[in-house]
Write an enzyme that holds these catalytic residues in place. Structure first.
Site, short mmCIF file in Angstrom:
data_model
loop_
_atom_site.label_atom_id
_atom_site.label_comp_id
_atom_site.label_asym_id
_atom_site.label_seq_id
_atom_site.Cartn_x
_atom_site.Cartn_y
_atom_site.Cartn_z
N SER A 145 1.06 -13.53 17.48
CA SER A 145 0.99 -13.00 18.85
C SER A 145 -0.13 -12.00 19.08
CB SER A 145 2.33 -12.36 19.23
OG SER A 145 3.30 -13.35 19.47
N GLY A 384 -1.24 5.82 20.58
CA GLY A 384 -1.88 4.73 19.87
C GLY A 384 -1.60 3.41 20.56
N GLY A 386 -1.76 -1.21 19.75
CA GLY A 386 -1.87 -2.25 18.74
C GLY A 386 -1.06 -3.46 19.13
N HIS A 387 -0.67 -4.25 18.13
CA HIS A 387 0.14 -5.45 18.39
C HIS A 387 0.63 -5.98 17.05
CE1 HIS A 387 1.58 -8.88 20.72
NE2 HIS A 387 1.11 -8.30 21.81
N ASP A 388 1.78 -6.67 17.07
CA ASP A 388 2.30 -7.40 15.92
C ASP A 388 2.15 -8.89 16.17
OD1 ASP A 388 5.20 -5.31 15.09
OD2 ASP A 388 3.05 -4.95 14.96
N GLY A 389 2.19 -9.68 15.10
CA GLY A 389 2.13 -11.13 15.25
C GLY A 389 2.83 -11.83 14.10
N ALA A 390 3.37 -13.02 14.37
CA ALA A 390 4.03 -13.79 13.33
C ALA A 390 3.84 -15.27 13.59
CB ALA A 390 5.53 -13.46 13.29
N SER A 391 3.68 -16.02 12.52
CA SER A 391 3.74 -17.48 12.58
C SER A 391 4.71 -17.91 11.49
CB SER A 391 2.34 -18.08 12.37
OG SER A 391 1.86 -17.76 11.07
N GLY A 393 5.99 -17.89 8.33
CA GLY A 393 5.81 -17.24 7.04
C GLY A 393 4.60 -16.35 6.94
#
Length: 543
Positions: A145, A384, A386-391, A393
């Site tokens: 993401s 601050g 930012g961002h997190d991301g996952a696919s 695994g």
């Protein structure tokens, strides 16, 4: 395994290390378990070079240095002096990356950070536990993401050029856009899409093929998808919204989202290790995701990537950690590239970091609020973004502290990645930017007594059914995939431990949520509608 690490080739004047370890992982929705995933299908046009940028020649391989134990004192060469005179102990951070990666059973990770305008890169572990290929600083991971921030930057370029008004209805530039609610269709704006306040849902997964029309087909198919909430009434994380933004980019630039990203961001910034399509990854060292099997052992994910092309603007950019922090540096430098090229205007950069909405769930992605694309953080008064991301695994984390001129990217491919992020970045941001990150989300040793009755019932959003009840005198939750996502996972059941009247900790959510506990947050809109927030997605109460 011993914590000994052997120095390998030398890239970008930084050491690359080889280490091994084991992993525990969860899926791209942040839920643990054994997953049966269906891959995308379609055809590829491989007759042309879609990457379109020359690859830099690799640096000559250096002779290997003697093996150094993790307990040995840092060599003088491990401490570097920046142009500003500041000293950074890279040897220390390499050892901490190695140690914490092993401790949290993560197969491989890369770390990059910007401090005093200089980029530093480190790597640890393996990209693939089956082949044993080591992680190096030039390894490419899926950012999940975090792709949304790249799309947001493209949108802001179109605002600067006068081609787009953030507060005009989307239908004014994309007449084919529609939702299941005709009244909502009329009022949804690009600003709402950027800040996740449009009411459009997230988990609508559809493979519309590999053609250049994949986004157009997806936007058409999403017309009948149920909305999470009325536009402008609440924040609910939306994948559909960012695909719509990607389609706006295509219409206003006259090219595909993938090509617009290359032409307008990647090439001007010199990001030669960032790409969007699977075939563009092939020339590089690519990380493979890992998932926990029935015995807890980390095994390869069933596929390298399950995302269709249409997911690109919301979820599919691939990059090295170094390229990711160089993209973040654009936002530290007021929109200017390293060579002085103006990629974004300073007003656009500032606007992206301004709070557009608060969020009820402040723990799943450590969010305090949301801007135009960016997740916003407040670390004891230090702002601050930012961002997190996952696919499947793979998990990515980006944190930026503008006041200190610091950006940090951590890319991983399975295991207790959230725990690695929490432990490593707490230390690193404290050292580089004097930031104190909050304590891990968890209930108190003696939780307050809370009556779950006001929140008991069924909550439903596209693809997900949530049932809240009392079982054996304790709050209980069942999270089930339904509709087009039926069968993606067995039902997830958990006891809920109260932190307050509206915030609960779910036992068994897994380490990719908020370290050891899964936040479950209840909220009520002005019209009285009750919502359950899980994974930053808002599900309205239906029964």
């Amino acid at each position: 395994m011993s914590k000994k690490a052997q120095q390998g080739s030398k890239w970008n004047d930084l050491r690359t290390w080889r280490a091994t370890g084991s992993w525990e992982a969860s899926d791209s929705w942040g839920l643990t378990g054994t997953w049966r995933m269906e891959g995308a299908s379609g055809s590829w046009d491989a007759t042309q070079d879609t990457f379109g940028r020359p690859h830099p020649a690799p640096e000559p391989e250096q002779a290997a240095a003697p093996v150094t134990t993790a307990e040995a004192p840092a060599a003088v060469a491990d401490v570097i002096e920046l142009a500003t005179g500041r000293r950074v102990d890279l040897g220390h951070w390499q050892r901490r990356l190695d140690e914490l990666r092993e401790e949290h059973d993560v197969p491989g990770a890369t770390l990059a950070f910007v401090v005093d305008d200089e980029v530093q890169e480190l790597a640890s572990g393996v990209l693939n536990r089956q082949t044993g290929v080591e992680a190096t600083t030039d390894s490419v991971f899926q950012l999940g993401s975090i792709a949304k921030v790249y799309t947001a930057a493209l949108i802001m370029q179109l605002v600067e050029s006068g081609d787009l008004d953030l507060d005009a209805p989307v239908v004014s530039v994309l007449p084919e856009f529609a939702t299941i609610d005709p009244e909502a269709t009329k009022v949804i704006t690009s600003r709402m899409l950027l800040s996740h306040t449009s009411g459009l849902t997230c988990d609508f997964h559809l493979d519309t093929g590999r053609g250049d029309d994949s986004l157009a087909k997806y936007v058409e198919a999403a017309k009948g998808v149920a909305m999470d909430c009325p536009p402008g009434t609440a924040v609910s994380y939306s994948g559909i919204g960012y695909v719509v933004l990607g389609r706006i980019v295509e219409v206003l630039t006259g090219t595909t989202w993938d090509q617009a990203l290359k032409d307008r961001l990647l090439t001007p910034l010199g990001l030669t290790h960032t790409m969007t399509l699977p075939e563009e990854v092939l020339p590089f060292r690519a990380a493979m995701g890992h998932l926990a099997g029935p015995d807890g052992e980390q095994t390869l994910a069933p596929a390298w990537d399950l995302m269709p092309r249409a997911a690109g603007p919301a979820a599919r950019v691939c990059a090295t950690a170094g390229d990711l922090v160089r993209f973040a540096k654009l936002h530290l430098d007021g929109g200017g590239a390293a060579d002085g090229t103006r990629v974004l205007g300073p007003d656009s950069v500032a606007a992206m970091q301004q709070r557009e909405t608060d969020v009820p769930d402040k723990w799943t992605v450590s969010a305090d609020g949301w801007g135009l694309g960016w997740t916003l953080y407040d670390w004891d008064g230090v702002p601050g973004f930012g961002h997190d991301g996952a696919s499947i695994g793979q998990y990515a984390y980006l944190r930026v502290v503008p006041g200190a001129g610091v950006a940090v990217a951590l890319l991983t491919n399975g295991g207790g990645s959230r725990l690695l992020y929490a432990d490593l970045l707490r230390e690193l941001l404290a050292d580089l930017a004097d930031v104190t990150m909050p304590a891990p989300f968890a209930p108190a040793e003696q939780p307050p007594a809370v009556d779950i009755t006001p929140w008991a019932g069924t909550y439903k959003r596209e693809g997900v059914l949530i049932t809240v009840s009392e079982r054996d005198g304790r709050p209980h939750l069942v999270y089930a995939f339904v509709d087009g996502m039926a069968g993606y996972s067995p039902d997830l059941e958990m006891e809920l431990v109260p932190l307050s009247d509206t915030v609960f900790a779910g036992a068994g959510g897994g380490a990719s949520f908020a370290e050891d506990w899964m936040p479950v947050v209840f909220s009520t809109l002005d019209d009285g509608t009750k919502y359950a927030y899980i994974g930053m997605r808002a599900a309205p109460k239906t029964a």
